[in-house]
Design a protein around this motif. Structure first.
Motif, PDB file in Angstrom:
ATOM      1  N   GLY A   1      14.141   4.842 -19.266  1.00 51.59           N
ATOM      2  CA  GLY A   1      15.248   5.671 -19.680  1.00 51.59           C
ATOM      3  C   GLY A   1      16.284   5.821 -18.578  1.00 51.59           C
ATOM      4  O   GLY A   1      15.974   5.708 -17.394  1.00 51.59           O
ATOM      5  N   LEU A   2      17.526   6.054 -18.967  1.00 55.55           N
ATOM      6  CA  LEU A   2      18.623   6.289 -18.021  1.00 55.55           C
ATOM      7  C   LEU A   2      19.184   7.686 -18.294  1.00 55.55           C
ATOM      8  O   LEU A   2      19.840   7.902 -19.313  1.00 55.55           O
TER       9      LEU A   2
ATOM     10  N   LEU B   1      19.686  11.102  -9.454  1.00 53.28           N
ATOM     11  CA  LEU B   1      19.691  10.361  -8.187  1.00 53.28           C
ATOM     12  C   LEU B   1      18.531   9.366  -8.138  1.00 53.28           C
ATOM     13  O   LEU B   1      18.685   8.217  -7.700  1.00 53.28           O
ATOM     14  N   PHE B   2      17.364   9.806  -8.590  1.00 49.59           N
ATOM     15  CA  PHE B   2      16.188   8.936  -8.587  1.00 49.59           C
ATOM     16  C   PHE B   2      16.398   7.738  -9.514  1.00 49.59           C
ATOM     17  O   PHE B   2      16.080   6.598  -9.152  1.00 49.59           O
ATOM     18  N   ALA B   3      16.948   7.973 -10.683  1.00 52.55           N
ATOM     19  CA  ALA B   3      17.190   6.871 -11.614  1.00 52.55           C
ATOM     20  C   ALA B   3      18.178   5.877 -11.033  1.00 52.55           C
ATOM     21  O   ALA B   3      18.008   4.654 -11.163  1.00 52.55           O
ATOM     22  N   ALA B   4      19.232   6.385 -10.390  1.00 56.42           N
ATOM     23  CA  ALA B   4      20.239   5.488  -9.811  1.00 56.42           C
ATOM     24  C   ALA B   4      19.614   4.569  -8.776  1.00 56.42           C
ATOM     25  O   ALA B   4      19.904   3.371  -8.724  1.00 56.42           O
TER      26      ALA B   4
ATOM     27  N   PRO C   1      10.240  12.603 -13.528  1.00 56.02           N
ATOM     28  CA  PRO C   1      11.061  11.426 -13.213  1.00 56.02           C
ATOM     29  C   PRO C   1      11.000  10.406 -14.341  1.00 56.02           C
ATOM     30  O   PRO C   1       9.988  10.282 -15.027  1.00 56.02           O
ATOM     31  N   ASP C   2      12.096   9.696 -14.534  1.00 58.32           N
ATOM     32  CA  ASP C   2      12.111   8.618 -15.520  1.00 58.32           C
ATOM     33  C   ASP C   2      11.466   7.392 -14.896  1.00 58.32           C
ATOM     34  O   ASP C   2      12.035   6.753 -14.004  1.00 58.32           O
ATOM     35  N   LEU C   3      10.280   7.049 -15.378  1.00 59.49           N
ATOM     36  CA  LEU C   3       9.507   5.947 -14.818  1.00 59.49           C
ATOM     37  C   LEU C   3       9.406   4.819 -15.838  1.00 59.49           C
ATOM     38  O   LEU C   3       9.376   5.062 -17.049  1.00 59.49           O
ATOM     39  N   PRO C   4       9.339   3.574 -15.378  1.00 60.30           N
ATOM     40  CA  PRO C   4       9.357   2.436 -16.305  1.00 60.30           C
ATOM     41  C   PRO C   4       8.028   2.218 -17.017  1.00 60.30           C
ATOM     42  O   PRO C   4       6.966   2.619 -16.542  1.00 60.30           O
ATOM     43  N   TYR C   5       8.143   1.593 -18.152  1.00 59.41           N
ATOM     44  CA  TYR C   5       6.985   1.115 -18.905  1.00 59.41           C
ATOM     45  C   TYR C   5       6.977  -0.406 -18.813  1.00 59.41           C
ATOM     46  O   TYR C   5       8.013  -1.055 -18.964  1.00 59.41           O
TER      47      TYR C   5
ATOM     48  N   ARG D   1       0.819  -1.210   0.000  1.00 59.86           N
ATOM     49  CA  ARG D   1       0.000   0.000   0.000  1.00 59.86           C
ATOM     50  C   ARG D   1       0.857   1.267   0.000  1.00 59.86           C
ATOM     51  O   ARG D   1       0.614   2.192  -0.784  1.00 59.86           O
ATOM     52  N   VAL D   2       1.858   1.321   0.882  1.00 64.71           N
ATOM     53  CA  VAL D   2       2.677   2.530   0.980  1.00 64.71           C
ATOM     54  C   VAL D   2       3.470   2.740  -0.305  1.00 64.71           C
ATOM     55  O   VAL D   2       3.573   3.860  -0.811  1.00 64.71           O
ATOM     56  N   CYS D   3       4.044   1.671  -0.851  1.00 67.38           N
ATOM     57  CA  CYS D   3       4.804   1.799  -2.094  1.00 67.38           C
ATOM     58  C   CYS D   3       3.908   2.221  -3.249  1.00 67.38           C
ATOM     59  O   CYS D   3       4.285   3.083  -4.058  1.00 67.38           O
ATOM     60  N   LEU D   4       2.729   1.632  -3.327  1.00 62.58           N
ATOM     61  CA  LEU D   4       1.796   1.998  -4.396  1.00 62.58           C
ATOM     62  C   LEU D   4       1.393   3.463  -4.266  1.00 62.58           C
ATOM     63  O   LEU D   4       1.285   4.187  -5.274  1.00 62.58           O
ATOM     64  N   LEU D   5       1.175   3.907  -3.051  1.00 59.49           N
ATOM     65  CA  LEU D   5       0.825   5.302  -2.824  1.00 59.49           C
ATOM     66  C   LEU D   5       1.863   6.238  -3.429  1.00 59.49           C
ATOM     67  O   LEU D   5       1.527   7.172  -4.181  1.00 59.49           O
ATOM     68  N   HIS D   6       3.138   5.994  -3.144  1.00 53.28           N
ATOM     69  CA  HIS D   6       4.170   6.898  -3.638  1.00 53.28           C
ATOM     70  C   HIS D   6       4.480   6.684  -5.115  1.00 53.28           C
ATOM     71  O   HIS D   6       4.953   7.622  -5.785  1.00 53.28           O
ATOM     72  N   GLU D   7       4.232   5.495  -5.630  1.00 47.06           N
ATOM     73  CA  GLU D   7       4.331   5.311  -7.080  1.00 47.06           C
ATOM     74  C   GLU D   7       3.281   6.179  -7.784  1.00 47.06           C
ATOM     75  O   GLU D   7       3.552   6.754  -8.846  1.00 47.06           O
ATOM     76  N   LEU D   8       2.100   6.282  -7.202  1.00 45.56           N
ATOM     77  CA  LEU D   8       1.059   7.135  -7.772  1.00 45.56           C
ATOM     78  C   LEU D   8       1.440   8.607  -7.658  1.00 45.56           C
ATOM     79  O   LEU D   8       1.225   9.391  -8.587  1.00 45.56           O
ATOM     80  N   VAL D   9       1.999   8.997  -6.511  1.00 49.53           N
ATOM     81  CA  VAL D   9       2.438  10.382  -6.336  1.00 49.53           C
ATOM     82  C   VAL D   9       3.468  10.739  -7.407  1.00 49.53           C
ATOM     83  O   VAL D   9       3.430  11.831  -7.992  1.00 49.53           O
ATOM     84  N   LEU D  10       4.400   9.838  -7.674  1.00 48.89           N
ATOM     85  CA  LEU D  10       5.413  10.092  -8.697  1.00 48.89           C
ATOM     86  C   LEU D  10       4.799  10.321 -10.072  1.00 48.89           C
ATOM     87  O   LEU D  10       5.385  11.001 -10.918  1.00 48.89           O
ATOM     88  N   ARG D  11       3.624   9.768 -10.292  1.00 46.31           N
ATOM     89  CA  ARG D  11       2.935   9.930 -11.567  1.00 46.31           C
ATOM     90  C   ARG D  11       1.938  11.085 -11.539  1.00 46.31           C
ATOM     91  O   ARG D  11       1.110  11.228 -12.446  1.00 46.31           O
ATOM     92  N   GLY D  12       2.044  11.920 -10.506  1.00 44.78           N
ATOM     93  CA  GLY D  12       1.218  13.122 -10.431  1.00 44.78           C
ATOM     94  C   GLY D  12      -0.215  12.894 -10.025  1.00 44.78           C
ATOM     95  O   GLY D  12      -1.061  13.777 -10.213  1.00 44.78           O
TER      96      GLY D  12
END
Length: 385
Positions: free
Chosen positions: A187-188, A296-299, A174-178, A126-137
């Motif tokens: 992307g890197l 930093l986020f990509a790394a 942020p560079d996010l995966p597909y 739940r917590v990880c999904l929450l912040h994955e959504l935040v990263l996607r605006g």
């Protein structure tokens, strides 16, 4: 469990049968039979968990349910995961990334439901999904079915609980995966700044400096690339994370020479810098803090050459730890305080053609000069495949 499924599960789980089951699951989803796929996964967990092919096949069924469009797929996925046994934080981080990338926010409300699914959905997912959504605006505090859980205080003690629920200025693009059924891509954004920066002019004077690195600061600076080192000797990872205090403020034009004068390991054997306008093996370029954050986020999120990193949620955490340390913010600073420190610093990326860097893909060099222009912090990292 119907007779057809029972018959399938009585067969040994060989690699050939695993491929047949995967094809069968794919056909089932085409006809809206998500429950069949979940039942297949549950049956596999009960009867073939010790088989060598189990983990790979189960992961493929998870991905099928996660990425294939269809009503009820997320609920069936949660039902299947409940049969998989103990919580697996690494799987939760991965699954959160896949779900956020492939599903509408409204479809994910079931993950945050406090009803029948509450006992089988881990807090980590739940917590990880929450912040994955935040990263996607996604405005998570406005999504029905998610907002109630988001605003409850019980998860605030989680390591990710201190991150804001909206993106800050530096967290742009942020560079996010597909993800697809067959794999993923991302992307890197490392690149090399030397091709967009000529040799720096000679500084008139560089003030004296003393090193101020502590173990805690070095750990925070290097948080995004800790997974590169964890890959072991095969990646040949190197990390250098240090801070310095100058006796007088640094002029912007003096930063490249001041950095070289600190004799960092990553610039060993650089040699003398050529005159301005000539080709150079060393480049420093002023950038916005958002560019540093993206690197930093990509790394952290994508990892090094031999592993997949910690995905978006923890990638966000480690990137902010490092950005805060580069900016000189306190370890317990609030997100707002960190953002203010970041805004007042001068930010740079650097690259160097030295033996320290592998010069493949995973080369990283960032530095920050504090608001008083007396503090310089940098992170350099490299790895190879």
């Amino acid at each position: 469990m119907d007779d057809a499924l029972s018959k399938i599960l009585t067969k040994p789980l060989t690699s050939r049968n695993a491929r047949k089951m995967e094809r069968l699951a794919g056909r089932g989803l085409k006809y809206g039979e998500a429950a069949f796929v979940a039942d297949l996964g549950i049956g596999l967990a009960r009867h073939h968990r010790s088989a060598a092919e189990f983990d790979g096949l189960f992961d493929r069924l998870v991905r099928l349910l996660a990425v294939t469009p269809g009503a009820g797929h997320v609920g069936q996925l949660l039902r299947m995961l409940a049969a998989a046994g103990p919580d697996d934080p690494e799987r939760d981080r991965y699954l959160a990334s896949v779900l956020a990338a492939c599903r509408r926010p409204a479809d994910l409300a079931v993950v945050f439901d406090d009803g029948d699914t509450a006992a089988v959905v881990s807090e980590e997912l739940r917590v990880c999904l929450l912040h994955e959504l935040v990263l996607r605006g996604v405005p998570v505090e406005e999504i029905p079915g998610i907002a109630g859980w988001v605003t409850s205080p019980h998860w605030n003690g989680h390591p990710l609980g201190g991150l804001p629920l909206t993106l800050m200025v530096a967290e742009s693009e942020p560079d996010l995966p597909y993800y697809s059924v067959d794999g993923s891509s991302c992307g890197l954004p490392y690149g090399d700044p030397e091709d967009r920066h000529p040799a720096p002019r000679q500084a008139d004077r560089v003030p004296a400096a003393v090193e101020t690195t502590t173990a805690a600061i070095a750990e925070a600076l290097a948080a995004p690339v800790a997974n590169w080192v964890d890959e072991g000797e095969q990646s040949e990872a190197r990390v250098e994370a240090r801070t310095f205090a100058f006796a007088e403020p640094l002029e912007p034009g003096a930063v490249p020479y001041a950095f070289v004068g600190l004799s960092p390991d990553c610039l060993a054997d650089l040699g003398e810098l050529p005159p301005p306008g000539r080709a150079t093996a060393f480049g420093v370029v002023a950038v916005e803090p958002a560019e540093v954050w993206r690197v930093l986020f990509a790394a952290a999120s994508t990892g090094g050459p031999y592993e997949s990193g910690c995905y978006g949620a923890y990638g966000r955490l480690h990137a902010w730890r490092a950005l805060a340390a580069l900016a000189g913010a306190r370890a317990d600073a609030s997100p707002g305080e960190v953002e203010e420190h970041v805004r007042r610093c001068a930010w740079y990326r650097f690259g160097a053609d030295t033996p320290w860097f592998h010069r493949v893909v995973w080369d990283l060099g960032v530095l920050a000069v504090g608001p008083d222009r007396r503090r310089l912090a940098f992170l350099a990292a490299t790895a190879t495949d």
